[in-house]
Enzyme design. Structure first.
Site: not given
Lengths: 796, 283
Positions: B129-131
């Site tokens: 899950i992206s930053q």
């Protein structure tokens, strides 16, 4: 110990060791990337050196039972080879995360090296035990060691040509076992039972623990396989493993592809070398289906002039051949260095696009590109060099490349017809580096051939790709217009073109740091200042320092990490960092393991006199040998035009002739005379070769490879013979006067080799291989000065 | 009465049909939130960014859409938003969306405590899950309006798609890992983000049936920009995509298709995304 059987055992173990190094390099190149060659060389020399320390400490135990120890070591080596391979597989080394997680990954790196050191330690100890024999026998044993090593280098190439890496490993383990059995005292039941137990254990390991080299999950192949791509063909060879992938998950977009291209990319399969380097093979029915490639930067030269004859340096999957055929080039010579790839294209892939290798007007030549250029002969309208990546994580920072050097461009310019062009593309990264170095290298080659670079260079870029076109003759105005039109239609950006203005650049794919000003600075009078101030090293590369992919200066690395913290580590180049870690680790281990025997009382080393002089001598010849060997390996690699074959020929020749020199050294009565003369000869030949070797050999560059190999061996011979005198002569003196120092000096020499191997590459990046060779010559002179007074006393 | 050759009764019928259609479109759907920690009261409808619309919308009628609202761990979300602001991102609509979507619902339970840290987190199958800052910045770059049709390549946990629903209900998302696609689909439904259309498939080919799109967001790194995605971008549309080798530093690119079909792009910053599997674009 029976002389003949002992020497046969030593020769076999030495051969296995060198072959093991080459097969391990192949195995780790498959698991990771090519730059792990230095890890193997370090592990080997570390093993040898550590064995010297161990033998020093255990001398009283080993000396009375040398034969049994030698047999035991050979049997243990046979078992250690498969076990070490399997153990190394379990170390979770992640090259991609190396710079971001330096401590953990450096630990994993060292752990793999230590595991692989174990078989090398056993092999080194076996050779070391034979050197503890009667002093007069040492040169003969040493010669057997070197001759076996030389044969092992050639044997490894042969093994990898006919079998897979796991099969080759099995053969090596069996050969080590055979080496032990040869020397086995068959009348002693206990020894026979022990040997048979060893054979049983080896068989059990091979049968119960099957092994195949794994592959980093961060390579392309595992990703594609995981996505559902199907492997339709696989083959092994000395230059790598080839996998051919097909299926819905396989889609290849060519480099420098225009975002406005409406042409469909034809169905294709992928050829993947060693799990990472991929090239598409397009299934087309006619040259017209390659129209999509006309929307790549590679198509530029075809829009500027009629290209009747084209030379492609890297045939790969045949895309550039297709582009040339799309533009109706009548004569296409495609150079491909990997014979397996050619076999795959004209064999299993013939009906799936590989048949382009056999298309009319196409000639595929199996030779290294630089070797083909140096051979002289036919001239071309266009020399097309396929796109190459600049290795985002810097894996290739320590890899040599002779095509992208000033001399490489000079050879290409010689092969152009009037009005001809060289077209080359590379990956565009932010901040710019590869494209600028390519441009600077081409500019320097133009200057050296008496041309004005401003009038001969065009640079354009697409998203992620920089393309440099070099013109043999000054660019004509209609060609300038054609370049502008080509870029406008395809939405490519102009970076350098005669008459280009700043406002005409950076239009389609906007960059914060555009190439226009940098290109101007490189062509201007202040280029040195530009190179000095730019954050990356983008100076031209030369044959003497052929590290095209190394951009980061050590000081800039420190600055980047300091300024950007952990994010800045992303700019570090893994290949370079790995070398630095290997060097640091070698120096620390060398210091510990050389000093260790001096602390205790074991082996009587502490009481022994002459340690400083012996230490200095063996350290200097250890470093000198590797410096000279590495620098000539580089020169002759270029001459023989094939890294693997030339490595086998050159390393083999050095070892064999050093072995002959070792054997000859017994004939001389006066050690001081031998050392003085041999040291001088090594130094003089090394220095002379720096200046004249290229001039002597390069006129014969067009000769067949076997004849060039003979000439290369001839060039190595006097150097190798002279170098071979230095080690055994001094060893013989020590064996007679201070036998306790013999294994310790073996260790010192080994450690010097470890440090020098890695150090030579790091040094060559700064001072070039000529500088490294000169340093090696100085080391031999130093060794001569250190040793002569001591040996003169013995003469007296 | 004649009007442009059309009888008045025909015109009347058409007007009635049009009004009926609008009424049907405005009826509440089944997107009401069901999760235990959902807020009961509705919040404002899809929020347009302060930025200008990207293009003339291809969908002229937007369904009424109210993104779900969550109370749990709001303090942590607010703190996360302050971190994002510290990067210099000031777009109120984006920050509001980031403050609204419960990131802790999209991370694996073992990472729940770190759900609002400004860092990517593993979600299984080698994906992440992206930053949060990257999610916010990529969303901002798309300049979405309530009428924008947006395609996401790489559904992953579904978090980015959930953020997108705060701007437009026309969200299409493709995920190559089938279990992830299935899990994201279920999660969206459970949390009330049911307007997101999730499909398991190869993102390289885009979603031709739903094309063209006003915005395409690629949340995995591609070696090269897939040509089918460029084709599926509407004139005036924007694409945000990390381009570069897998498992290395890539360049986040913004690509715009102009009305004449020409392409303009810009390298924005260095990023590190998981790779777009199945796509190769290098030698």
């Amino acid at each position: 110990m029976p002389i003949l059987r002992t020497r046969l055992t030593v020769a076999l173990i030495s051969g296995v060791t060198i072959a093991l190094e080459l097969v391990l390099m192949r195995s780790l190149a498959l698991r990771f990337w090519d730059h792990f060659a230095y890890l193997i060389i370090s592990a080997a020399l570390l093993g040898f050196a550590t064995s010297g320390t161990a033998l020093t400490l255990l001398r009283p135990v080993v000396l009375p039972r040398r034969r049994g120890v030698l047999v035991g070591l050979a049997m243990m080596l046979a078992i250690a080879i498969p076990l070490a391979l399997r153990a190394a597989e379990h170390v979770p080394l992640n090259v991609q995360a190396f710079t971001r997680n330096l401590l953990d990954q450096a630990g994993n790196f060292v752990l793999i090296e230590l595991i692989l050191t174990i078989p090398m330690f056993l092999a080194g100890a076996a050779v070391g035990v034979t050197l503890m024999d009667e002093p007069e026998r040492i040169p003969g044993h040493y010669a057997a060691n070197l001759l076996g090593s030389g044969a092992g280098a050639g044997g490894a190439v042969a093994l990898l040509t006919v079998m897979t890496v796991p099969e080759a490993m099995t053969v090596l383990a069996a050969t080590a076992c055979l080496a032990g059995l040869i020397l086995l005292p068959w009348r002693r039941l206990g020894a026979v039972l022990a040997a048979l137990s060893g054979v049983a254990v080896l068989a059990a390991v091979q049968l119960l623990l099957p092994w195949a080299p794994s592959m980093s999950q961060y390579k392309t192949l595992p990703l594609l396989e995981w996505s559902g791509a199907e492997t339709i063909h696989r083959c092994w060879g000395p230059l790598g493993r080839i996998d051919v992938l097909s299926g819905g998950a396989v889609h290849y977009v060519p480099a420098g592809f225009s975002p406005v291209c409406e042409e469909e990319i034809p169905p294709h399969v992928l050829i993947i070398l060693d799990g990472d380097s991929a090239t598409g093979v397009f299934r087309t029915r006619s040259p017209a289906e390659f129209a999509f490639l006309d929307y790549t930067t590679a198509a530029l030269p075809y829009r500027l002039a009629k290209c009747s004859s084209v030379l492609i340096l890297g045939a790969g999957g045949g895309g550039d051949i297709g582009l040339a055929r799309f533009h109706s080039s009548g004569r296409i010579v495609a150079v491909e260095s990997n014979p397996q790839l050619i076999s795959v294209m004209i064999g299993p892939l013939r009906q799936r696009g590989g048949g382009i290798y056999r298309a009319s007007g196409v000639e595929v030549v199996n030779v290294e590109p630089r070797g083909y250029l140096s051979g002289g002969g036919e001239k071309f309208d266009l020399i097309q060099i396929p796109f190459f990546a600049v290795s985002s994580a810097g894996e290739a920072a320590a890899s040599e490349s002779y095509l992208y050097t000033v001399e490489g461009f000079e050879r290409m310019l010689e092969r152009l017809r009037p009005g001809g062009m060289i077209n080359i593309a590379c990956e565009a990264r932010t901040p710019p580096r590869g494209g600028l170095r390519l441009f600077a290298t081409a500019a320097e080659a133009l200057r050296r051939t008496g041309r004005q670079p401003r009038e001969h260079l065009v640079m354009i870029r697409a998203i992620g790709t920089v393309n440099v076109t070099v013109f043999a003759s000054p660019i004509r105005p209609e060609q300038t217009r054609a370049v502008r039109k080509f870029c406008k239609v395809r939405n490519f950006d102009l970076c350098r073109l005669p008459g280009l203005r700043n406002e005409q650049t950076n239009l389609y794919h906007e960059l914060d740091e555009d190439y226009y000003e940098s290109a101007g600075a490189i062509l201007g009078g202040e280029s040195e200042r530009y190179f000095d101030n730019y954050i990356f090293d983008v100076r031209p590369t030369y044959d003497d320092r052929p590290y095209f992919f190394r951009f980061l200066r050590p000081l800039a690395a420190v600055e980047l990490v300091g300024r950007l913290g952990s994010f800045g580590r992303g700019f570090l180049e893994v290949g370079y960092v790995l070398l630095a870690v290997a060097l640091l680790e070698s120096v620390v281990l060398a210091a510990v393991l050389i000093v260790l025997p001096l602390i205790g009382r074991a082996g009587g080393l502490r009481r022994s006199t002459g340690k400083k002089r012996a230490f200095g001598y063996f350290l200097l010849i250890g470093i000198g040998f590797m410096f000279i060997e590495m620098s000539f390996l580089q020169r002759l690699t270029l001459y023989l035009a094939h890294p693997l074959y030339s490595a086998a020929v050159v390393i083999g020749a050095f070892l064999v002739f050093a072995g002959i020199g070792s054997s000859l050294s017994r004939r001389w009565r006066s050690p001081s005379t031998v050392i003085r003369r041999a040291g001088l000869v090594v130094a003089v030949i090394s220095i002379v070769y720096i200046f004249v070797l290229n001039e002597l050999l390069y006129p014969t560059q067009g000769w067949p490879v076997w004849s060039r190999a003979i000439l290369a061996v001839g060039a190595v011979a006097p150097l190798g013979v002279a170098m071979g005198h230095m080690f055994p002569t001094a060893m013989r003196c020590l064996g007679a006067e201070r036998p306790t120092l013999v294994p310790w000096c073996w260790a010192v020499n080994g450690f010097a080799g470890v440090v020098a191997t890695v150090g030579a590459v790091l040094l060559a990046m700064e001072i070039g291989f000529s500088g490294v060779a000169a340093l090696g010559a100085a080391m031999y002179l130093g060794a001569m000065i250190v040793a002569v007074p001591a040996t003169a006393k013995r003469d007296g | 009465m004649q009007w442009g050759g059309m009888n008045s009764w025909v015109l009347t019928v058409l007007v009635v049909i049009a009004v009926a259609c609008c009424a049907v479109m405005l009826l509440p759907g089944n997107e009401s939130p069901k999760a235990g920690d959902l807020a009961t009261g509705p919040v404002s409808t899809a929020t347009a960014t302060a930025s200008a619309p990207a293009s003339a919308p291809t969908t002229t009628t937007a369904p009424k859409w109210t993104p779900p609202r969550f109370k749990a761990r709001q303090n942590e979300r607010d703190k996360m938003v302050r971190v994002i602001r510290a990067y210099g991102l000031r777009d109120k609509a984006v920050l509001k969306a980031m403050a609204a979507v419960p990131r802790h619902e999209f991370v694996l339970p073992r990472y729940s405590r770190r759900a609002y840290a400004d860092t990517p987190l593993p979600i299984g199958y080698g994906q992440t899950i992206s930053q949060p800052y990257m999610v916010a910045e990529m969303t901002r770059l798309l300049k979405l309006t309530p009428k924008s049709r947006v395609l996401e390549i790489g559904t992953g946990s579904g978090y980015q798609a959930a953020v997108l629903t705060h701007f437009t209900p026309h969200v299409y998302s493709i995920e190559i890992v089938k279990p992830l696609a299935e899990s994201a689909r279920k999660k969206m439904k459970r949390l009330g983000y049911s307007v997101v259309n999730v499909r398991a498939g190869d993102g390289y080919y885009g979603w031709q049936k739903q094309a063209p799109f006003d915005a395409i967001i690629v949340t995995c790194a591609a070696g090269r920009i897939p040509p089918p995605l460029i084709r599926q971008l509407a004139p005036g549309g924007r694409m945000v995509i990390p381009v570069g080798r897998p498992f290395a530093m890539q360049s986040l690119m913004l690509l715009e298709k102009r009305a004449d079909g020409s392409i303009r792009s810009k390298s924005l910053m260095a990023v590190a995304f998981v790779p777009m599997t199945g796509q190769v674009g290098k030698k």
